[in-house]
Design a protein around this motif. Sequence first.
Motif, PDB file in Angstrom:
ATOM      1  N   THR A  40       0.805  -1.224   0.000  1.00 54.59           N
ATOM      2  CA  THR A  40       0.000   0.000   0.000  1.00 54.59           C
ATOM      3  C   THR A  40       0.842   1.281   0.000  1.00 54.59           C
ATOM      4  O   THR A  40       0.576   2.197  -0.795  1.00 54.59           O
ATOM      5  CB  THR A  40      -0.966   0.007   1.204  1.00 54.59           C
ATOM      6  OG1 THR A  40      -1.851  -1.108   1.090  1.00 54.59           O
ATOM      7  CG2 THR A  40      -1.784   1.294   1.245  1.00 54.59           C
ATOM      8  N   ILE A  44       0.743   4.396  -2.855  1.00 51.92           N
ATOM      9  CA  ILE A  44       0.405   5.780  -2.503  1.00 51.92           C
ATOM     10  C   ILE A  44       1.522   6.744  -2.903  1.00 51.92           C
ATOM     11  O   ILE A  44       1.269   7.805  -3.492  1.00 51.92           O
ATOM     12  CB  ILE A  44       0.101   5.884  -0.994  1.00 51.92           C
ATOM     13  CG1 ILE A  44      -1.209   5.143  -0.664  1.00 51.92           C
ATOM     14  CG2 ILE A  44      -0.001   7.343  -0.554  1.00 51.92           C
ATOM     15  CD1 ILE A  44      -1.487   5.010   0.812  1.00 51.92           C
ATOM     16  N   ASN A 167      -8.701  10.196   0.505  1.00 51.13           N
ATOM     17  CA  ASN A 167      -8.479  10.601  -0.881  1.00 51.13           C
ATOM     18  C   ASN A 167      -8.617   9.395  -1.811  1.00 51.13           C
ATOM     19  O   ASN A 167      -9.276   9.459  -2.854  1.00 51.13           O
ATOM     20  CB  ASN A 167      -7.085  11.223  -1.010  1.00 51.13           C
ATOM     21  CG  ASN A 167      -6.757  11.608  -2.429  1.00 51.13           C
ATOM     22  OD1 ASN A 167      -7.573  12.159  -3.143  1.00 51.13           O
ATOM     23  ND2 ASN A 167      -5.549  11.310  -2.855  1.00 51.13           N
ATOM     24  N   SER A 168      -8.016   8.282  -1.414  1.00 55.33           N
ATOM     25  CA  SER A 168      -8.164   7.052  -2.193  1.00 55.33           C
ATOM     26  C   SER A 168      -9.609   6.554  -2.153  1.00 55.33           C
ATOM     27  O   SER A 168     -10.110   5.991  -3.126  1.00 55.33           O
ATOM     28  CB  SER A 168      -7.229   5.963  -1.650  1.00 55.33           C
ATOM     29  OG  SER A 168      -5.877   6.318  -1.832  1.00 55.33           O
ATOM     30  N   GLY A 172      -9.184   8.677  -5.759  1.00 56.87           N
ATOM     31  CA  GLY A 172      -7.949   9.393  -6.062  1.00 56.87           C
ATOM     32  C   GLY A 172      -8.257  10.756  -6.643  1.00 56.87           C
ATOM     33  O   GLY A 172      -8.990  10.856  -7.629  1.00 56.87           O
ATOM     34  N   GLN A 377      -8.269   2.706  -6.913  1.00 59.04           N
ATOM     35  CA  GLN A 377      -8.007   3.526  -5.728  1.00 59.04           C
ATOM     36  C   GLN A 377      -9.125   3.405  -4.696  1.00 59.04           C
ATOM     37  O   GLN A 377      -8.874   3.445  -3.496  1.00 59.04           O
ATOM     38  CB  GLN A 377      -7.853   4.989  -6.150  1.00 59.04           C
ATOM     39  CG  GLN A 377      -6.509   5.327  -6.762  1.00 59.04           C
ATOM     40  CD  GLN A 377      -5.399   5.358  -5.720  1.00 59.04           C
ATOM     41  OE1 GLN A 377      -5.498   6.033  -4.713  1.00 59.04           O
ATOM     42  NE2 GLN A 377      -4.342   4.592  -5.956  1.00 59.04           N
ATOM     43  N   GLY A 381      -8.696   2.537  -0.930  1.00 66.74           N
ATOM     44  CA  GLY A 381      -9.188   3.465   0.080  1.00 66.74           C
ATOM     45  C   GLY A 381     -10.090   2.806   1.102  1.00 66.74           C
ATOM     46  O   GLY A 381     -10.044   3.137   2.291  1.00 66.74           O
TER      47      GLY A 381
END
Length: 463
Positions: A40, A44, A167-168, A172, A377, A381
């Motif tokens: 992960t 990122i 954000n993910s 994204g 994403q 997330g």
Amino acid sequence: MKKTFELPKEAFQLDGRIPLAQAIPLGLQHVLAMFVGNLTPLLIITGACGIAGGEFADLQLALLQNAMLIAGIVTLVQLFSIGPVGGRVPIIMGTSSGFIGVFNSVAATMGGGVLAYGAIMGASIIGGLFEGVLGFFLKPLRKFFPSVVTGTVVLSIGLSLISVGINSFGGGNKAADFGSMENLLLAVFVLVMILIFKHFTKGFTSSSAILLGIICGYIAAIIMGLVLPTTGIDAEGAEYTKAWVLNWSKVANAPWFEIPKLMPVKPVFDVRAIIPVIIMFVVTAVETVGDISGVMEGGLGREATDKELSGGVICDGVGSSFAALFGVLPNTSFSQNVGLVAMTKVVNRFALATGAIFLILCGLCPKLGALVSIMPQAVLGGAAVMMFSSIVVSGIQLITKTPLTGRNLSIVSVALGVGYGMGANSGILANTPATVQLIFGGSGIVPAALVAIVLNIVLPKEK
């Protein structure tokens, strides 16, 4: 493995000899618990540097491949040691998520691209060597890092990562369909599946809930691709592929076997990256001391020796420098595996070594890395918000490990309020000297750590 007492007593001994047929599933359980967490951070940070796809797709694939290989090698060194490197403790090593906040800051400062990623690698080489040296002097330094300091640092790490995870969660922020209902529902589905596996099942499925939740996310994305439109039109009238669509051609084109590449990204030594990363390595050393202490107390019912702690921290540092030579982010002890040892009491080093060997074999198979690299994403997330929020909870647990006296409250309050707050809102430092902006700006983790350490030294102890 629902009942640990069905295992032979050797499984609960560091050097017990158990059959390979029993060792392999015990080792795989640890790999399943950390497999996603190991990759992960790389997903990122390559995304933050803008090298996650397009012309850099092959580079990202090589980095993911190397991340699995390095985690396996460094774990073996931690388990069995090479000279002073390695604590000979039942610890699984992997790519650290604690550095994500600092590396995000470095990527923004350096303007992204391969140059920024190279600066991260250069800083990791220097910082890893610094932590390795720190390991030799660990005993006299331990008094400067009580649980209130380490807890504050861990809490600030978790707080800095929540925004990255959310954000993910939306697909994204660089995606044309960021925050769409499809992305949000996919992320929520993954999160719900993780909770179901974690709390409504036992044994392998419970300890591997994050991996299983992500697999469910892949399946959901496949079904979505069959029943929903996979493209959309942006505000300018251009067609785009939606963020949740799986790019299977990337997996099909990846080879089954390939020797990992040394230095896929050339290290760049830039002081803007080196200073905050070195401070973060000090924090990591403290976290590793906590992990080793936790695994020895939880798994063997005794305190870790100074030799075990020193060797473990040295392995952290040297392993991180070694990882950077292969383009991989720092390798440190994995806290979720510490929890797994405490839960199962299985500390057998041979069993854990079988898991490390499995990671090495995965590192020789680029097709597996390609399968991970196409993860939407939103799926990432859904898992990340839970993983990163759990770091916040871990920090709170560390802080409350000792009584919350007035002195401890002052350390936590000022470190988070001034240190983390200043770093997370670096605009306040716009008119300060460049050195101050370099150390305190961009990430709240480093200033929070510095403030906590200094306050612990200068504030008088309470009787």
